[in-house]
Design an enzyme around this catalytic site. Structure first.
Site, short mmCIF file in Angstrom:
data_model
loop_
_atom_site.label_atom_id
_atom_site.label_comp_id
_atom_site.label_asym_id
_atom_site.label_seq_id
_atom_site.Cartn_x
_atom_site.Cartn_y
_atom_site.Cartn_z
N GLU A 180 18.90 -0.39 -2.23
CA GLU A 180 18.28 -0.34 -0.90
C GLU A 180 18.43 -1.68 -0.21
O GLU A 180 18.11 -2.73 -0.78
CB GLU A 180 16.79 0.01 -1.07
N GLU B 181 10.11 -0.14 -6.31
CA GLU B 181 9.76 -1.55 -6.06
C GLU B 181 8.39 -1.88 -6.62
O GLU B 181 7.38 -1.78 -5.91
CB GLU B 181 9.76 -1.84 -4.56
C1 IDC Z 1 9.13 1.91 4.78
C2 IDC Z 1 9.56 2.88 5.85
C3 IDC Z 1 8.43 3.14 6.81
C4 IDC Z 1 7.21 3.58 6.02
C5 IDC Z 1 6.88 2.56 4.93
C6 IDC Z 1 5.71 3.00 4.06
O1 IDC Z 1 10.70 2.38 6.50
O2 IDC Z 1 8.80 4.16 7.74
O3 IDC Z 1 6.11 3.70 6.91
O4 IDC Z 1 7.99 2.38 4.10
O5 IDC Z 1 5.97 4.19 3.44
C7 IDC Z 1 10.95 -1.15 1.14
C8 IDC Z 1 10.59 0.16 0.57
C9 IDC Z 1 10.67 1.26 1.61
C10 IDC Z 1 10.17 0.75 2.95
C11 IDC Z 1 11.13 -0.33 3.43
C12 IDC Z 1 10.81 -0.90 4.82
O6 IDC Z 1 11.32 0.52 -0.57
O7 IDC Z 1 9.91 2.35 1.18
O8 IDC Z 1 10.18 1.83 3.85
N1 IDC Z 1 11.15 -1.40 2.45
O9 IDC Z 1 9.54 -1.50 4.85
N2 IDC Z 1 11.11 -2.28 0.48
C13 IDC Z 1 11.35 -3.27 1.35
C14 IDC Z 1 11.40 -2.73 2.62
#
Ligand code: IDC
Length: 309
Positions: free
Chosen positions: A233, A145
């Site tokens: 995702e 992303e």
């Molecule tokens: C989130 C995880 C969380 C972690 C955070 C930072 O759920 O536990 O603390 O990342 O590392 C994304 C991302 C994905 C995110 C997720 C939710 O690709 O890594 O994971 N998210 O925030 N894009 C939109 C949402």
């Protein structure tokens, strides 16, 4: 058990922008993404994936290898990198034995622009694309992303370097490319597509309690324009991976994706204390089988949906 991979084999992007088999028949994948391989490597094992395949009916698994967060590929030492490459290898081999498709995901996030760690990405994709060149079930996702001020031009510049590295080794694998604004700006790819390769798809991510009609419209316009789109995702909750599970909005999203044969994978396989985690924190079972009470609401909803319950 005959899996989608047993049935359709290696897939490619057809002329209409859909993922298709060798006969040109559209195939959509449905699966789950791991959480950070640095934090939750325990789930990457054959028994776990076999359980997901047989009990949840997933046909694809995404190996999310964080690059910049704690113990990520680009911030740890060589030993950490070697460990991550091992986890990826274990995941690819287990998925292959089980007839699952597998996505190797270069999970940039706090490193908002893939050009930041471009050299390490080049080395990594050289390694994995040579190692898995003969595997028909492997997809390469070159940047999860891109976000904040990363532009589509930056992503294209990065893709111009990484795609030829992969192609030199692996002529046929599908390559997934993230889009600006946390993989939401498909419109930028529509107006200025990558032209150096035609076996690639552009990535959209949504979190159903945050992203609704506006992002759905971007997706619909991209599909109408014939853009190959892949949803590597999604969450049923808010964009922070937490808070409310919105089944109603998630249902609207999945029906829309299904109507267009777009593949989707849910975020995330872990027992982290957040809504998007598949398992409740007390569940420390890394192989299955699981009781419904081991699952969080989104995971149970998804499992029931995939298995037609
Ligand atoms: C989130 C995880 C969380 C972690 C955070 C930072 O759920 O536990 O603390 O990342 O590392 C994304 C991302 C994905 C995110 C997720 C939710 O690709 O890594 O994971 N998210 O925030 N894009 C939109 C949402």
């Amino acid at each position: 058990m005959k899996t989608k991979y047993d049935k359709y084999g290696a897939l490619h992007v057809g002329s209409g922008g859909k993922l298709v088999d060798r006969n040109g028949e559209a195939v959509a994948l449905h699966g789950y993404s791991t959480h950070s391989l640095s934090w939750y490597p325990e789930y990457v094992n054959r028994d776990f994936l076999e359980n997901m395949r047989d009990e949840w009916h997933i046909d694809a698994i995404r190996l999310a290898m964080y690059t910049a967060e704690e113990d990520g590929y680009c911030v740890g030492d060589d030993a950490n990198r070697a460990r991550l490459v091992e986890v990826v290898d274990r995941g690819v081999k287990a998925a292959t034995e089980l007839g699952l498709y597998v996505i190797i995901d270069w999970h940039i996030l706090s490193d908002s622009n893939p050009l930041i760690h471009e050299d390490l990405a080049a080395d990594f994709f050289e390694l994995v694309s040579s190692r898995y060149a003969a595997y028909g079930n492997v997809f390469y996702e070159i940047c999860n992303e891109p976000n904040v001020d990363c532009t589509w031009a930056d992503i294209k510049q990065y893709a111009d370097r990484i795609i030829p590295i992969i192609r030199k080794n692996d002529k046929y694998a599908v390559i997934l490319v993230g889009t600006p604004k946390w993989s939401q700006r498909l419109d930028e790819a529509v107006s200025d597509p990558i032209t150096i390769d035609d076996n690639l798809m552009y990535v959209v991510h949504f979190y159903a309690d945050t992203h609704r009609d506006e992002l759905r419209q971007v997706y619909k316009d991209a599909i109408k324009a014939g853009l190959p789109v892949f949803c590597s995702e999604f969450g049923t909750c808010a964009a922070d991976g937490n808070n409310a599970h919105n089944a109603e909005e998630a249902e609207i999203w999945l029906q829309l994706l299904e109507a267009n044969d777009t593949s989707y994978l849910m975020w995330n396989i872990s027992n982290r204390d957040e809504t998007s985690a598949a398992f409740v924190p007390e569940c420390d079972n890394y192989a299955g089988p699981y009781r419904d009470s081991d699952l969080r609401e989104p995971a149970l909803w998804y499992k029931n949906r995939l298995t037609g319950k």
